[in-house]
Scaffold this motif. Structure first.
Motif, mmCIF file in Angstrom:
data_model
loop_
_atom_site.group_PDB
_atom_site.id
_atom_site.type_symbol
_atom_site.label_atom_id
_atom_site.label_comp_id
_atom_site.label_asym_id
_atom_site.label_seq_id
_atom_site.Cartn_x
_atom_site.Cartn_y
_atom_site.Cartn_z
ATOM 1 N N ILE A 45 44.102 -42.622 13.402
ATOM 2 C CA ILE A 45 44.846 -41.531 13.966
ATOM 3 C C ILE A 45 46.251 -41.948 14.185
ATOM 4 C CG2 ILE A 45 45.077 -39.832 16.081
ATOM 5 C CD1 ILE A 45 41.979 -40.199 16.274
ATOM 6 N N ASN A 46 46.306 -43.018 14.448
ATOM 7 C CA ASN A 46 47.826 -43.456 15.057
ATOM 8 C C ASN A 46 47.581 -45.044 14.625
ATOM 9 O OD1 ASN A 46 49.992 -44.824 16.427
ATOM 10 N ND2 ASN A 46 50.531 -43.153 17.373
ATOM 11 N N PRO A 47 48.627 -45.753 13.855
ATOM 12 C CA PRO A 47 48.291 -47.068 13.339
ATOM 13 C C PRO A 47 48.618 -47.843 14.431
ATOM 14 C CG PRO A 47 50.209 -46.131 12.668
ATOM 15 C CD PRO A 47 49.665 -44.834 12.912
ATOM 16 N N ILE A 69 43.978 -36.781 24.973
ATOM 17 C CA ILE A 69 43.082 -36.059 24.637
ATOM 18 C C ILE A 69 43.019 -36.011 23.088
ATOM 19 C CG2 ILE A 69 41.823 -34.070 24.862
ATOM 20 C CD1 ILE A 69 43.100 -33.409 27.655
ATOM 21 N N ILE A 70 41.848 -36.385 22.427
ATOM 22 C CA ILE A 70 41.603 -36.103 21.121
ATOM 23 C C ILE A 70 40.319 -35.271 21.110
ATOM 24 C CG2 ILE A 70 41.112 -37.159 18.830
ATOM 25 C CD1 ILE A 70 42.517 -39.633 19.878
ATOM 26 N N GLU A 71 40.469 -33.976 20.419
ATOM 27 C CA GLU A 71 39.623 -33.078 20.419
ATOM 28 C C GLU A 71 39.372 -32.982 18.671
ATOM 29 O OE1 GLU A 71 36.477 -30.244 20.756
ATOM 30 O OE2 GLU A 71 37.348 -31.935 22.029
ATOM 31 N N LEU A 72 38.167 -32.909 18.021
ATOM 32 C CA LEU A 72 38.253 -32.751 16.803
ATOM 33 C C LEU A 72 37.038 -32.078 16.287
ATOM 34 C CD1 LEU A 72 35.682 -35.049 15.711
ATOM 35 C CD2 LEU A 72 37.032 -36.624 16.332
ATOM 36 N N ILE A 110 45.825 -34.474 20.610
ATOM 37 C CA ILE A 110 45.680 -34.327 19.213
ATOM 38 C C ILE A 110 44.458 -33.420 18.734
ATOM 39 C CG2 ILE A 110 45.317 -35.702 17.305
ATOM 40 C CD1 ILE A 110 46.989 -37.741 18.486
ATOM 41 N N PHE A 111 44.620 -32.286 18.226
ATOM 42 C CA PHE A 111 43.615 -31.551 17.871
ATOM 43 C C PHE A 111 43.566 -31.842 16.300
ATOM 44 C CE2 PHE A 111 41.414 -28.232 20.080
ATOM 45 C CZ PHE A 111 40.529 -28.043 19.067
ATOM 46 N N ILE A 112 42.330 -32.501 15.813
ATOM 47 C CA ILE A 112 42.007 -32.698 14.204
ATOM 48 C C ILE A 112 41.201 -31.663 13.698
ATOM 49 C CG2 ILE A 112 41.082 -34.379 12.739
ATOM 50 C CD1 ILE A 112 41.328 -36.734 15.033
ATOM 51 N N LEU A 113 41.633 -31.133 12.473
ATOM 52 C CA LEU A 113 40.862 -30.051 12.016
ATOM 53 C C LEU A 113 40.596 -30.364 10.450
ATOM 54 C CD1 LEU A 113 43.056 -27.097 13.269
ATOM 55 C CD2 LEU A 113 40.712 -27.996 14.179
ATOM 56 N N SER A 114 39.950 -29.327 9.911
ATOM 57 C CA SER A 114 39.272 -29.382 8.445
ATOM 58 C C SER A 114 40.757 -29.574 7.508
ATOM 59 C CB SER A 114 38.676 -28.027 8.009
ATOM 60 O OG SER A 114 38.345 -28.266 6.662
ATOM 61 N N GLU A 117 49.334 -31.479 19.097
ATOM 62 C CA GLU A 117 49.354 -31.834 17.715
ATOM 63 C C GLU A 117 48.408 -31.391 16.854
ATOM 64 O OE1 GLU A 117 50.077 -35.590 14.656
ATOM 65 O OE2 GLU A 117 50.281 -35.803 16.927
ATOM 66 N N ILE A 118 48.631 -30.908 15.897
ATOM 67 C CA ILE A 118 47.603 -30.452 14.644
ATOM 68 C C ILE A 118 47.327 -31.663 13.770
ATOM 69 C CG2 ILE A 118 46.541 -28.834 13.248
ATOM 70 C CD1 ILE A 118 46.189 -28.095 16.045
ATOM 71 N N LEU A 119 46.506 -32.213 13.329
ATOM 72 C CA LEU A 119 46.428 -33.236 12.647
ATOM 73 C C LEU A 119 45.265 -32.822 11.346
ATOM 74 C CD1 LEU A 119 47.555 -35.765 11.664
ATOM 75 C CD2 LEU A 119 46.012 -36.991 13.144
ATOM 76 N N LYS A 120 45.312 -32.895 10.462
ATOM 77 C CA LYS A 120 44.170 -32.476 9.491
ATOM 78 C C LYS A 120 43.604 -34.016 8.705
ATOM 79 C CE LYS A 120 46.470 -29.833 6.478
ATOM 80 N NZ LYS A 120 46.523 -29.053 5.412
#
Length: 675
Positions: A507-509, A558-561, A606-610, A638-641
């Motif tokens: 997610i973050n290096p 918070i990381i929601e995926l 950070i919200f991780i989506l398809s 932040e939206i992260l795919k």
């Protein structure tokens, strides 16, 4: 009609018949041996679910011979004269108790016998219960015509048939195949020379070779005048050589007229049948029949090599000259006899020599024993070429240990094997460093010290590079795992959560969390629970997929995926995200004292989506308007795919990998250079 009287104690029948043999093959072998001793040229075993029959064309017995030989249990076996122009055979049996082996196979057996001087077959039936109910047992013997099932044998001028009924063990198709394999090993008869044929249900059994002969890789022999016959018999063997280590042992076998060989197979499974039996032992044969199923059973060792070792010893004259060499169990030689003890000691010494040679051969060819995909890997070959002679020796020694694990029947995952190979590279480099330090400490010449120091510094740098390389390998494996999860449509959300929490750097290096050693500013939690008080005694439970604390952020992140497939709960929109994150933030503020005065938007999300996510109108399953994305950004969400995570991770480690390839620090397996 005549009466045949057996004089025998019940304990003898039970011990020598019922309890003597724990499986079918050794009991059958005793009955076959009787046929061989009777100068039979054909023996056929017929197996069914209800009976076992052994038919031979040997000399047969008339009534007087039954009374004077067969009915007297335990007397020394009388040597038979050659029959039908055959050469003299050394008898396999000695005690005349082989006939009782039938009671190990079934409760009842019927005998049919015919000699060349009679026109009719004579027959009688023995029952185990009758034989143990007293000191004597009488049976009626009568002349008969063979029953229909044996009618084809009416043409025999002489012969002997034993039909065993009420069998004690089930005879299945697999049992028949196993019996065939086991009987092959229990005899060693030159069937052409001795004019002897054994069949099971009319299928010929080979009695002068075994299924493992073509699997022998290395063989040491003794007592043979020439190795030509061995070369023909073991045509696939890479090394066949005589035993030469100790002249006293060589002369012992020569003087006793004992010959034999001990060999090793490529893998332990080469000595196992498909029915679970193992031939990883050394047998001793006498006069064509097995006399000891494991001659070194009292000399067991814990060496790995034992799983690869098999051998056959032929000691006809020695065993024939002993008074009573067989133990009461009939499964082996009596090692309390001095001659037997001496034989075992000398065979054990040869086995020890074989193990030493096996270790050397395996070690020298350690790379050849690796899986094809590794030993033919270009990167691995290039790495091997960087090693000096000492390093190659150590590498081979370590690979030899690995090879024994690869030979196990339990398969090892390819990634585990690759990890072992690269770990060996690290060990070799560390050993070189230790040697340099030792040499530096002992050296007094300043010029040489400087050269050693420069080499040591270069080696330490190489070690650091190797450690870095191992870290990169682990991260490449994590990237591959994420890619697999993305491609699998049935991957659960929880699996994504576990993988990303194990590898937060995806997610973050800069996030490299060690959950085994958390600190106040650097820790990670899965499914952290917070209860949100909504007033009016209304509460809502909140489970955060991942929460993380890092030095770069003042408050927890918070990381929601969601899983990569955009359906069900994983298919979200702006309102759903906003509502869920609002609940999470409010719950954290209520329950974490340090956050009491913090604004909601100060807690990063950070919200991780398809990967199937995009702007409105792009025909994606999850779509946001430009305005919605701006609002999420303002809200510190932040939206992260997943596909972006993947591409960024690959991009980041590609340059590291290219450097390692050029430096040849360790072999790159699994085509890592293409990732």
């Amino acid at each position: 009609m005549n009466t045949l009287e057996f004089s025998i104690s019940n304990n003898t029948v039970t011990h020598l018949g019922r309890n003597l043999y724990s499986t079918t093959p050794p009991a059958l072998a005793e009955l076959i041996a009787n046929s061989y001793d009777a100068y039979a040229t054909n023996v056929n075993i017929l197996l069914s679910s209800t009976s076992i029959s052994i038919i031979d064309n040997g000399k047969g017995l008339d009534f007087d011979e039954f009374r004077n030989k067969y009915a007297i249990i335990g007397s020394a076996k009388q040597k038979e004269s050659p029959f039908n122009g055959l050469q003299e055979r050394n008898p396999m049996g000695k005690k005349g108790i082989g006939k009782l082996a039938a009671f190990s196979l079934g409760n009842t057996y019927t005998v049919y016998s015919k000699t060349v001087t009679s026109d009719k077959w004579i027959s009688f039936t023995l029952n185990y219960t009758d034989m143990i109910n007293g000191d004597k047992c009488s049976v009626d013997v009568e002349e008969v015509d063979l029953p229909e099932e044996f009618s084809k044998y009416n043409a025999y001028k002489s012969g002997f048939i034993v039909k065993i009924t009420n069998v004690r063990r089930n005879i299945t198709a697999n049992t028949k195949k196993n019996i065939l394999v086991q009987l092959s090993r229990r005899f060693y008869i030159n069937q052409v020379k001795d004019n002897f044929s054994l069949t099971i249900d009319n299928k010929k059994v080979n009695l002068d070779s075994n299924l493992y002969y073509d699997k022998i890789e290395y063989l040491i022999y003794f007592g043979y005048s020439s190795e030509e016959d061995l070369k023909k018999q073991f045509s696939n063997s890479k090394i066949i050589e005589p035993y030469t280590k100790d002249d006293n042992i060589k002369n012992y076998f020569k003087d006793k007229k004992i010959k034999g060989w001990i060999g090793t197979t490529i893998k332990p499974k080469d000595l196992k049948t498909e029915y679970g039996a193992s031939f990883a032992n050394i047998i001793l044969l006498a006069n064509g029949k097995i006399a000891d199923e494991d001659i070194l059973k009292t000399k067991s060792t814990a060496r790995i090599a034992n799983n690869y070792i098999v051998g056959e010893i032929f000691a006809d004259e020695l065993i024939s000259n002993l008074e009573d060499p067989i133990t009461s169990s009939r499964q082996g030689l009596d090692d309390s006899i001095i001659e037997v003890e001496e034989l075992i000691t000398n065979i054990d010494k040869i086995r020890t020599h074989v193990i030493e040679r096996w270790d050397d051969i395996r070690q020298n060819n350690a790379v050849d024993n690796l899986p094809e995909r590794i030993k033919n890997n270009i990167s691995y070959k290039e790495w091997l070429n960087t090693l000096n002679s000492d390093q190659k020796r150590i590498n081979n020694k370590l690979l030899n240990l690995l090879s024994s694990r690869l030979d196990d029947e339990v398969p090892i995952d390819n990634q585990v094997v690759d990890s072992m190979i690269t770990s060996i590279a690290g060990v070799i480099n560390n050993i070189e460093t230790e040697d340099l330090i030792s040499s530096f400490e002992k050296e007094e010449n300043n010029n040489i010290q400087i050269k050693l120091l420069l080499k040591l510094m270069a080696n330490i740098a190489k070690t650091e590079d190797l450690n870095h390389a191992n870290l990169i390998k682990k991260r490449l494996a994590a990237i591959t795992k994420l890619e697999q999860l993305m491609q699998e449509t049935d991957s659960k959300e929880k699996i994504f959560e576990e993988h990303l929490s194990d590898n937060p750097w995806l997610i973050n290096p800069y996030w490299n969390i060690d959950r085994n050693n958390p600190t106040e500013t650097d820790y990670l939690k899965n499914q952290e629970f917070f209860k949100l008080d909504k007033g009016n005694d209304e509460f809502k439970r909140n489970f955060l997929d991942i929460s993380i604390r890092v030095a770069e952020e003042k408050y927890p992140i918070i990381i929601e995926l969601k899983k990569n497939t955009a359906d069900g709960y994983a298919k979200v929109n702006f309102n759903m995200i906003n509502e869920q994150i609002t609940n999470y933030r409010q719950a954290m503020i209520q329950n974490i004292p340090e956050l009491k005065s913090v604004k909601e938007t100060e807690i990063k999300v950070i919200f991780i989506l398809s990967e199937n996510t995009g702007m409105s109108g792009t025909n994606q399953k999850i779509e946001f308007t430009e305005r919605e994305l701006q609002m999420l950004e303002i809200s510190n969400i932040e939206i992260l795919k997943y596909n972006k995570i993947l591409s960024e991770a690959k991009k980041m480690y590609r340059e590291h990998l290219r450097y390692q390839q050029g430096a040849k620090l360790y072999p790159l397996l699994h085509n890592e250079e293409n990732k």
